[in-house]
Enzyme design. Sequence first.
Site: not given
Length: 126
Positions: A51-52
């Site tokens: 979930d960067l």
Amino acid sequence: MKNGSDHRSLEKVGEGTLELAWPVRHKIAMGIGTGLQYLHFYSTPKIIHRDLKPGNIFLDENFDAHVADFGLAKALPETATHATTSNVAGKVGYIAPEYHQTLKFTDKCDVHRFWAVLAVLVTAYR
């Protein structure tokens, strides 16, 4: 963190209340890359963030980047090359196409996200 998230800093750039000079943006990019390098190569087990995005990068008082929010992160066993999930997780626009199509994720999916974050950092387009 004193300077909040990368997302918030880029909003301030768009509003004209903050200027992020190119050396500062470069420093932020290098910090994100160093964080991912640690997660992918030096952490045991290997961690895939999944979930960067600019909202998950926090900036301290010196604009040093810190990768945060490991709510979707997965640890890969030492012998595994990938993991499979039953649903795609993460923010649309940052998801790697192969992850979306096959539901298999690897460290390469984080690298795809990293490139998307870099594009946002360079353009300040949120």
